[in-house]
Write a protein that holds these residues in place. Structure first.
Motif, PDB file in Angstrom:
ATOM      1  N   CYS A 107       8.014  -8.015   0.595  1.00 40.81           N
ATOM      2  CA  CYS A 107       7.951  -9.333   1.236  1.00 40.81           C
ATOM      3  C   CYS A 107       6.818  -9.380   2.260  1.00 40.81           C
ATOM      4  CB  CYS A 107       9.293  -9.675   1.880  1.00 40.81           C
ATOM      5  SG  CYS A 107       9.607  -8.782   3.429  1.00 40.81           S
ATOM      6  N   GLY A 108       6.435  -8.198   2.778  1.00 44.83           N
ATOM      7  CA  GLY A 108       5.319  -8.135   3.726  1.00 44.83           C
ATOM      8  C   GLY A 108       5.709  -8.435   5.154  1.00 44.83           C
ATOM      9  N   CYS A 113       8.697  -3.196   5.199  1.00 41.82           N
ATOM     10  CA  CYS A 113       7.295  -3.442   4.828  1.00 41.82           C
ATOM     11  C   CYS A 113       6.368  -3.134   6.006  1.00 41.82           C
ATOM     12  CB  CYS A 113       7.094  -4.887   4.385  1.00 41.82           C
ATOM     13  SG  CYS A 113       7.781  -5.227   2.757  1.00 41.82           S
ATOM     14  N   CYS A 121      11.026  -2.354  -0.325  1.00 36.93           N
ATOM     15  CA  CYS A 121      11.412  -3.551   0.438  1.00 36.93           C
ATOM     16  C   CYS A 121      12.740  -4.085  -0.094  1.00 36.93           C
ATOM     17  CB  CYS A 121      10.338  -4.638   0.305  1.00 36.93           C
ATOM     18  SG  CYS A 121      10.886  -6.245   0.946  1.00 36.93           S
TER      19      CYS A 121
HETATM   20 ZN   LIG Z   1       9.816  -6.408   3.022  1.00 31.74          ZN
END
Ligand SMILES: [Zn+2]
Ligand SMILES: [Zn+2]
Length: 356
Positions: A107-108, A113, A121
């Motif tokens: 998902c960043g 992450c 993640c």
């Molecule tokens: Zn993530």
């Protein structure tokens, strides 16, 4: 540069052949970067992606479609190339930089992450070559510049293979307690990833390595890349022979096949207090007599690809040391279907790297 069009080799039906298509590419926005693919390694997991899922044992299959993967799919997750376009917020990269792309994007935004463990993640998978278009193409769009690792003067064909084969092997080896010079490590399955593990294990640990693969060509290659011994798991009494040859001192086994037969061999090969790491995704179910956990004080774990930091460290390691090199076969991207079929039939020693 104004990238208006990406030429991608994609399949439009699960199990179908790859066909070339031209897709519009909007200008890179935000932190996005466009990379001109010079090399893309071909991974055994591509065969599972193309087929649409994994054999989960007991007659059940996982389904990429049910998990939200949308057709058409452009595979290819071992990508190296040149930065040709930067979004307005992309930092730390310059046009013309040669990079390897970290494809296991999450998902960043979550804590997992943020510490660089995108590959596990818990919220989302946006892997290049599965959920997002991958490197079987002339151009690939990367969601954020942080997923690019500059390779400097490293051979891009070799650096490409670090993104999956390299970090998968690296990360699995690092799950073992550091072996001593008396310890043996068994590597089951000497395809591209297993062969990389043989080479990396010999370069980064003191252990003696025993390679296990039914294919005599792969066993010979393993012996040339750092294994001290190599055996055919299908030979009569293979288990006894291997344990005896290693003096009953196999401290770690990494199973790059992940089949019922290989995982069962792994837990029987390993000595007391040993570790088994299961990496391969061949499929099936894992069975072991429960008392063995206690009687052998076993540790059994899984390992899925590797982290962004693993990729950065592996690139740095390759820049500072001459790592043993697994065989690479360069082929034009237009031969992708033939190359996948060769891989499916076990005709590849080392890694195929495609060039657009
Ligand atoms: Zn993530
Ligand atoms: Zn892979």
């Amino acid at each position: 540069m104004n990238c208006s069009c990406a030429h991608r080799w994609a399949f439009r039906a699960w199990g179908g052949a790859l066909e070339e298509r031209a897709d519009d590419l909007t200008p890179a926005a935000g932190h996005e970067v466009t990379v001109r693919v010079t090399h893309c390694g071909m991974c055994h997991s591509d065969l599972h992606v193309q087929a649409g899922g994994f054999d989960m044992g007991g007659g059940t299959q996982s389904s990429l479609e049910r998990s939200g993967v949308r057709l058409p799919v452009t595979m290819g997750h071992e990508i190296a190339g040149e930065v040709v376009e930067l979004g307005p917020d992309a930092r730390g990269m310059a046009l013309g930089d040669m990079v390897v792309v970290y494809p296991w994007i999450g998902c960043g935004a979550c804590p997992v992450c943020e510490r660089g463990d995108d590959h596990v993640c818990p919220r989302a998978s946006r892997s290049l070559g599965i959920q997002l278009p991958g490197g079987y193409a002339d151009l690939v769009r990367v969601p954020h510049a942080r997923y690019l690792v500059p390779i400097g003067a490293l051979d891009p064909a070799r650096a490409a293979t670090f993104a999956c084969a390299g970090i998968t092997a690296f990360s699995a080896i690092r799950k073992l307690n550091p072996p001593t010079a008396e310890d043996w490590v068994a590597i089951i399955g000497c395809g591209g990833v297993g062969m990389t593990a043989v080479a990396l294990c010999s370069a980064t640990t003191k252990a003696r390595i025993v390679a296990i693969d039914p294919d005599p060509t792969k066993r010979e290659a393993a012996l040339r890349h750092g294994a001290a011994l190599a055996f055919d798991p299908g030979a009569p009494d293979a288990l006894k022979t291997i344990v005896k040859a290693c003096g009953g001192n196999i401290a770690g086994v990494i199973d790059f096949v992940g089949a019922e037969s290989s995982s069962s061999m792994a837990v029987n090969l390993v000595r007391r207090t040993g570790q088994v790491v299961i990496v391969g995704l061949f499929g099936g179910q894992f069975r072991m007599p429960l008392p063995l956990f206690a009687l052998k004080s076993l540790q059994i774990s899984g390992s899925y690809v590797g982290s962004l930091n693993d990729l950065r460290e592996l690139v740095a390691l390759a820049q500072g040391t001459m790592l043993p090199q697994i065989p690479l076969t360069l082929r034009p991207l237009a031969q992708v279907n033939q190359a996948l079929s060769d891989l499916a039939q076990g005709r590849v020693v080392g890694r195929v790297v495609l060039q657009p």
